[in-house]
Enzyme design. Structure first.
Site, mmCIF file in Angstrom:
data_model
loop_
_atom_site.group_PDB
_atom_site.id
_atom_site.type_symbol
_atom_site.label_atom_id
_atom_site.label_comp_id
_atom_site.label_asym_id
_atom_site.label_seq_id
_atom_site.Cartn_x
_atom_site.Cartn_y
_atom_site.Cartn_z
ATOM 1 N N GLY A 10 66.966 49.524 23.089
ATOM 2 C CA GLY A 10 68.251 48.878 23.343
ATOM 3 C C GLY A 10 68.691 49.074 24.782
ATOM 4 O O GLY A 10 68.042 49.781 25.559
ATOM 5 N N GLN A 11 69.837 48.460 25.135
ATOM 6 C CA GLN A 11 70.226 48.508 26.557
ATOM 7 C C GLN A 11 70.514 49.927 27.040
ATOM 8 O O GLN A 11 70.095 50.314 28.130
ATOM 9 C CB GLN A 11 71.375 47.556 26.873
ATOM 10 C CG GLN A 11 72.728 47.899 26.312
ATOM 11 C CD GLN A 11 73.858 47.145 27.041
ATOM 12 O OE1 GLN A 11 73.721 46.769 28.205
ATOM 13 N NE2 GLN A 11 74.958 46.922 26.356
ATOM 14 N N ILE A 40 65.783 55.099 12.055
ATOM 15 C CA ILE A 40 66.652 56.250 11.747
ATOM 16 C C ILE A 40 67.180 56.220 10.311
ATOM 17 O O ILE A 40 67.747 57.200 9.845
ATOM 18 C CB ILE A 40 67.822 56.407 12.755
ATOM 19 C CG1 ILE A 40 68.777 55.219 12.709
ATOM 20 C CG2 ILE A 40 67.306 56.685 14.161
ATOM 21 C CD1 ILE A 40 70.120 55.484 13.402
ATOM 22 N N ALA A 58 71.644 51.722 16.823
ATOM 23 C CA ALA A 58 72.830 51.243 16.106
ATOM 24 C C ALA A 58 72.649 49.788 15.724
ATOM 25 O O ALA A 58 71.854 49.062 16.323
ATOM 26 C CB ALA A 58 74.079 51.381 16.994
ATOM 27 N N THR A 81 74.497 46.710 16.218
ATOM 28 C CA THR A 81 75.557 46.389 17.173
ATOM 29 C C THR A 81 76.031 44.928 17.107
ATOM 30 O O THR A 81 76.808 44.502 17.955
ATOM 31 C CB THR A 81 75.093 46.692 18.615
ATOM 32 O OG1 THR A 81 73.876 45.977 18.856
ATOM 33 C CG2 THR A 81 74.876 48.167 18.825
ATOM 34 N N ASP A 120 84.629 52.396 20.977
ATOM 35 C CA ASP A 120 86.085 52.190 21.000
ATOM 36 C C ASP A 120 86.566 51.417 19.771
ATOM 37 O O ASP A 120 87.756 51.433 19.456
ATOM 38 C CB ASP A 120 86.482 51.434 22.278
ATOM 39 C CG ASP A 120 85.737 50.122 22.449
ATOM 40 O OD1 ASP A 120 84.555 50.039 22.041
ATOM 41 O OD2 ASP A 120 86.305 49.161 23.005
ATOM 42 N N TYR A 172 81.960 46.651 11.695
ATOM 43 C CA TYR A 172 81.211 47.452 12.673
ATOM 44 C C TYR A 172 81.950 48.753 12.971
ATOM 45 O O TYR A 172 81.365 49.839 12.932
ATOM 46 C CB TYR A 172 81.022 46.621 13.949
ATOM 47 C CG TYR A 172 80.522 47.388 15.154
ATOM 48 C CD1 TYR A 172 79.204 47.808 15.240
ATOM 49 C CD2 TYR A 172 81.383 47.683 16.215
ATOM 50 C CE1 TYR A 172 78.746 48.510 16.360
ATOM 51 C CE2 TYR A 172 80.941 48.367 17.332
ATOM 52 C CZ TYR A 172 79.622 48.773 17.400
ATOM 53 O OH TYR A 172 79.181 49.465 18.508
ATOM 54 N N TRP A 187 82.623 48.533 26.007
ATOM 55 C CA TRP A 187 82.388 47.399 26.906
ATOM 56 C C TRP A 187 81.143 47.618 27.787
ATOM 57 O O TRP A 187 81.197 47.471 29.022
ATOM 58 C CB TRP A 187 83.604 47.192 27.796
ATOM 59 C CG TRP A 187 84.836 46.674 27.109
ATOM 60 C CD1 TRP A 187 85.265 46.951 25.848
ATOM 61 C CD2 TRP A 187 85.820 45.792 27.671
ATOM 62 N NE1 TRP A 187 86.444 46.300 25.590
ATOM 63 C CE2 TRP A 187 86.813 45.590 26.687
ATOM 64 C CE3 TRP A 187 85.971 45.175 28.899
ATOM 65 C CZ2 TRP A 187 87.933 44.779 26.901
ATOM 66 C CZ3 TRP A 187 87.086 44.378 29.117
ATOM 67 C CH2 TRP A 187 88.048 44.174 28.128
HETATM 68 N N1 NAP Z 1 77.164 47.451 23.867
HETATM 69 C C1 NAP Z 1 78.444 47.821 23.866
HETATM 70 O O1 NAP Z 1 79.322 47.163 24.432
HETATM 71 C C2 NAP Z 1 78.841 49.115 23.204
HETATM 72 C C3 NAP Z 1 80.204 49.474 23.209
HETATM 73 C C4 NAP Z 1 80.593 50.657 22.595
HETATM 74 C C5 NAP Z 1 79.637 51.461 21.998
HETATM 75 N N2 NAP Z 1 78.332 51.085 21.980
HETATM 76 C C6 NAP Z 1 77.381 51.959 21.311
HETATM 77 O O2 NAP Z 1 76.393 52.321 22.254
HETATM 78 C C7 NAP Z 1 75.164 52.583 21.566
HETATM 79 C C8 NAP Z 1 74.041 51.818 22.247
HETATM 80 O O3 NAP Z 1 74.334 50.431 22.159
HETATM 81 P P1 NAP Z 1 73.502 49.344 22.969
HETATM 82 O O4 NAP Z 1 74.478 48.552 23.730
HETATM 83 O O5 NAP Z 1 72.354 49.969 23.660
HETATM 84 O O6 NAP Z 1 73.012 48.452 21.737
HETATM 85 P P2 NAP Z 1 71.672 47.640 21.549
HETATM 86 O O7 NAP Z 1 71.211 47.101 22.857
HETATM 87 O O8 NAP Z 1 71.944 46.695 20.428
HETATM 88 O O9 NAP Z 1 70.640 48.737 21.085
HETATM 89 C C9 NAP Z 1 70.655 49.277 19.805
HETATM 90 C C10 NAP Z 1 69.240 49.672 19.490
HETATM 91 O O10 NAP Z 1 69.217 50.269 18.186
HETATM 92 C C11 NAP Z 1 68.022 49.854 17.569
HETATM 93 N N3 NAP Z 1 68.093 49.982 16.130
HETATM 94 C C12 NAP Z 1 68.710 49.172 15.236
HETATM 95 N N4 NAP Z 1 68.509 49.616 13.996
HETATM 96 C C13 NAP Z 1 67.743 50.739 14.108
HETATM 97 C C14 NAP Z 1 67.188 51.645 13.169
HETATM 98 N N5 NAP Z 1 67.383 51.501 11.862
HETATM 99 N N6 NAP Z 1 66.445 52.676 13.635
HETATM 100 C C15 NAP Z 1 66.240 52.843 14.959
HETATM 101 N N7 NAP Z 1 66.723 52.016 15.892
HETATM 102 C C16 NAP Z 1 67.475 50.976 15.457
HETATM 103 C C17 NAP Z 1 67.847 48.417 17.991
HETATM 104 O O11 NAP Z 1 66.507 48.048 17.821
HETATM 105 P P3 NAP Z 1 66.117 46.532 17.380
HETATM 106 O O12 NAP Z 1 66.630 45.677 18.492
HETATM 107 O O13 NAP Z 1 64.651 46.587 17.258
HETATM 108 O O14 NAP Z 1 66.858 46.300 16.093
HETATM 109 C C18 NAP Z 1 68.253 48.484 19.458
HETATM 110 O O15 NAP Z 1 67.136 48.757 20.265
HETATM 111 C C19 NAP Z 1 75.420 52.207 20.117
HETATM 112 O O16 NAP Z 1 75.754 53.358 19.392
HETATM 113 C C20 NAP Z 1 76.631 51.306 20.177
HETATM 114 O O17 NAP Z 1 77.369 51.339 18.965
HETATM 115 C C21 NAP Z 1 77.910 49.936 22.576
#
Ligand code: NAP
Length: 290
Positions: A11-12, A42, A63, A65, A105, A128, A153
């Protein structure tokens, strides 16, 4: 040698943590291993137990997301956002590993008028947000020494994140309408990754929940204007609209600024102002496009 395990490494945020770790100077006494969803699911408790080793620091970036999709698929979101982190906490508790769990958030309802503190009352408005809050609670119940880090964000400027979407729309359209009644703190994934690595390398602060975003606040409209300006385009092409005009399946908090006070009080470095971070992120995007 200390070992960090990054889950959700495809993920990002996970990618940025690995990028920073791999590019830190060779004198680092830490090895960082990233596992994608294909390498470690996980929600699979047995695989999680096998992956976690004594003394490790696990940073959980995995997550579900898809905020809008979660409204009609809360069960799947809950498996990943609540059961998955609980599996990690159980595995860490069993072998004596540390867990840093990333949250959001969206656990808040957005009715505040001043920055949310870690102990501010939670009241998620979306599926979510509910599943992420359940994950936080499960982690801290099973492993009280874990650290939950809420952020908000998050963007990189690539893929389908907000900044990347604005860069694409700037190329495709004359004008774009963006909501100006949701306020938060835009956060560059690389800065967030750097903060999480600092936390992982520091002794536990004993604080169960910390908040970490770039500093300063903006509406999505202001962020879009800054993206246009940073791309050399006229920010007047960004038009303000209200959330009522741009209805989506999941309600968003209208104010979700997170206070960095606990982070700073823990002796950790606060992230820089969001405009400086955005400028660097856009520079990275330009460099990548060359
Ligand atoms: N992006 C935002 O704006 C934001 C804001 C607040 C908090 N967050 C939190 O920041 C964290 C990182 O978010 P991100 O932006 O990096 O999201 P992301 O780009 O959607 O990355 C999430 C990663 O989790 C993986 N994943 C999904 N289901 C899984 C599972 N069962 N086992 C293992 N991996 C799994 C996904 O893999 P696949 O793609 O292969 O499914 C993806 O690589 C998360 O906890 C998110 O809730 C994000």
């Amino acid at each position: 040698m200390a070992k960090i395990l990054v889950t959700g490494a495809g993920g990002q945020l996970g990618r940025q943590i690995l990028h920073l770790s791999n590019n830190s100077n060779g004198a680092s006494s830490v090895t960082t291993l990233g596992v994608t969803s294909a390498e470690l699911d996980i929600t699979d408790a047995r695989s999680v137990a096998d992956a976690v080793e004594p003394g490790m620091v696990v940073i959980n970036c995995a997550a579900y997301t898809a905020v809008d999709a979660a409204e009609s698929d809360e069960a799947t979101a809950s498996k990943v956002n609540a059961d998955g982190p609980e599996n990690l906490a159980i595995a860490c508790a069993r072998v004596g590993a540390r867990l840093v769990h990333v949250s959001t958030d969206y656990v808040f309802d957005g009715t505040a008028t001043s920055p949310y503190l870690p102990q501010s009352p939670t009241a998620p408005r979306s599926a979510y947000g509910r599943t992420k809050l359940a994950g936080e609670e499960a982690v801290l119940r099973v492993l009280p020494s874990a650290t939950v880090v809420r952020t908000a964000w998050v963007y990189t400027g690539t893929g389908s994140d907000f900044v990347s979407t604005m860069l694409r729309l700037e190329r495709e359209r004359d004008t774009v309408s963006v909501v100006n009644d949701q306020i938060g703190s835009p956060t560059y994934s690389r800065d967030l990754a750097s903060g999480l690595l600092e936390l992982a390398a520091s002794p536990s602060s004993g604080r169960p929940i910390l908040h970490l975003t770039n500093t300063g606040t903006a509406s999505w409209y202001e962020l879009a204007r800054a993206v246009f300006a940073g791309a050399g385009a006229d920010p007047e092409r960004v038009l303000a609209c209200s959330s009522a005009e741009f209805v989506r399946p999941a309600p968003r908090p209208s104010y979700s600024v997170l206070s960095a006070d606990a982070w700073t009080a823990a002796g950790l470095t606060p992230l820089r102002p969001w405009r400086a971070a955005l400028s660097d992120a856009l520079g990275e995007v330009r460099a990548g496009a060359r």
